[in-house]
Design a protein around this motif. Sequence first.
Motif, PDB file in Angstrom:
ATOM      1  N   LEU A 120       0.822  -1.206   0.000  1.00  9.38           N
ATOM      2  CA  LEU A 120       0.000   0.000   0.000  1.00  9.38           C
ATOM      3  C   LEU A 120       0.858   1.258   0.000  1.00  9.38           C
ATOM      4  O   LEU A 120       0.552   2.225  -0.708  1.00  9.38           O
ATOM      5  N   PHE A 121       1.929   1.252   0.762  1.00 15.05           N
ATOM      6  CA  PHE A 121       2.785   2.425   0.863  1.00 15.05           C
ATOM      7  C   PHE A 121       3.528   2.679  -0.453  1.00 15.05           C
ATOM      8  O   PHE A 121       3.755   3.829  -0.829  1.00 15.05           O
ATOM      9  N   ILE A 122       3.899   1.615  -1.146  1.00  8.60           N
ATOM     10  CA  ILE A 122       4.524   1.769  -2.463  1.00  8.60           C
ATOM     11  C   ILE A 122       3.528   2.349  -3.459  1.00  8.60           C
ATOM     12  O   ILE A 122       3.844   3.282  -4.214  1.00  8.60           O
ATOM     13  N   PHE A 123       2.315   1.810  -3.457  1.00  7.34           N
ATOM     14  CA  PHE A 123       1.288   2.289  -4.384  1.00  7.34           C
ATOM     15  C   PHE A 123       0.950   3.757  -4.128  1.00  7.34           C
ATOM     16  O   PHE A 123       0.775   4.539  -5.068  1.00  7.34           O
ATOM     17  N   LEU A 124       0.849   4.131  -2.857  1.00  6.89           N
ATOM     18  CA  LEU A 124       0.519   5.518  -2.529  1.00  6.89           C
ATOM     19  C   LEU A 124       1.651   6.477  -2.877  1.00  6.89           C
ATOM     20  O   LEU A 124       1.410   7.618  -3.277  1.00  6.89           O
ATOM     21  N   THR A 125       2.865   6.014  -2.741  1.00  8.26           N
ATOM     22  CA  THR A 125       4.015   6.882  -3.009  1.00  8.26           C
ATOM     23  C   THR A 125       4.266   7.072  -4.496  1.00  8.26           C
ATOM     24  O   THR A 125       4.523   8.196  -4.953  1.00  8.26           O
ATOM     25  N   PHE A 126       4.157   6.005  -5.268  1.00 13.81           N
ATOM     26  CA  PHE A 126       4.552   6.057  -6.682  1.00 13.81           C
ATOM     27  C   PHE A 126       3.391   5.939  -7.664  1.00 13.81           C
ATOM     28  O   PHE A 126       3.592   6.141  -8.857  1.00 13.81           O
ATOM     29  N   GLY A 127       2.204   5.610  -7.201  1.00  6.43           N
ATOM     30  CA  GLY A 127       1.060   5.473  -8.103  1.00  6.43           C
ATOM     31  C   GLY A 127       0.147   6.681  -8.017  1.00  6.43           C
ATOM     32  O   GLY A 127      -0.650   6.798  -7.077  1.00  6.43           O
ATOM     33  N   ASP A 128       0.240   7.571  -8.985  1.00  6.59           N
ATOM     34  CA  ASP A 128      -0.554   8.807  -8.950  1.00  6.59           C
ATOM     35  C   ASP A 128      -2.050   8.522  -9.000  1.00  6.59           C
ATOM     36  O   ASP A 128      -2.826   9.058  -8.204  1.00  6.59           O
TER      37      ASP A 128
END
Length: 392
Positions: free
Chosen positions: A323-331
């Motif tokens: 989730l943290f990866i998606f929130l950081t890099f997925g606009d």
Amino acid sequence: MNSTTQMKAVETPLLRNNSFFIHKSENESSGSLELETEVNLQYHLARMIETYFVPIMCSVGIISNILAIKTFLHKGLRNYSCSRYLIAKCVSDTMFLLNLFVIYISHSLKYDLNTANNICQFVIFITYVSGFVSVWTVLLVTMENYIRIRLPFEVKRLCTTRNANIVIFLLVLAAVCIYNFALWISDKNCNPRPEYSTVTQAFIYIDTLLTLIIPSILLTVLIIAILTTFLRSDRKQFNTTEVSTRLVNASIARKSKSKVAVVTKLLLSVSLTFFLLTVTSHVVRIKLLISSVVSGKLELSNTEAAIQRIAQLFFYLSMAVNLFIFLTFGDNFRKVFKKTFLTWTSDRLKQSADDISRRTDVSRSRVTPDENEMSTLEHKSADRLEPGETYL
């Protein structure tokens, strides 16, 4: 006293990445651990970190993966094939973390899963299947993004949700077929059956090949190919001779680069994060395999055992940070997540405030009569007055 712990392979051949359930030292299994405190300092420190880190990580990882799945199921994201692969990864990671949490709780309660018929085998089976699906879904996402960048005209034909669903189904089916050996290759106490020792060793090598060597090579090749595409694209734009064409191409390049960057940013974050967090665990695993082949036994020094436990924690962490990866890099993911959860929370708080305000107004209206009610009461009271009396 020899500072090397002789590691007894009670469950090692069957369970890939579970340090709570993998190794027992010969002294530990006999109930008499007699290694010196100084020698074991690093190992015990690693175990202490593991004891407090695992339950927190499992809890956060399970909840965050569920939130990520909910976000990807939103109508703004669910129609993308890559979303299906990431949903599959989040589901497999959640299964792995649930499995790990069950083992942690059983350890905390001093309940040996090895004595529970079929439970130990099922735990091992889920561990293998979820780990296999997780690493291959990362690879599938990388492949799809490679297609979007290098073969944009093939995207509509290849990158469809129907194809993604078929691939995921075949992936899970393959995992079940490959790793069902974990259900029958051990006895009721979850110890490898002696008659299947050769088969067990063969499956260890197969698993290493399928979850480490092949995915690592393919991920590296795909990432290099993607970066090469960027460099070639920039070089073509730089070599344009005509000024007008150069300006037009520069504009197109900026737009194209922006679109590609949005796609590859999430790609690189997912694939590289998974690779970096798991590489140490795989190195230790390969070292164990080589040691078992060369010396015929599994042997780790206390320092190596401590490194192995820390490496396992990083492996577990790769399952919990989605989730943290998606929130950081997925606009787009971040926008949908905010709309799904933050807006919902804001609306709920606003609705609760309105309900409280409405109930307060109703309560006041019941306690304090309005002007019409007061007029009616005064009229009725005046009708009851005796002649000569006044209504104050």
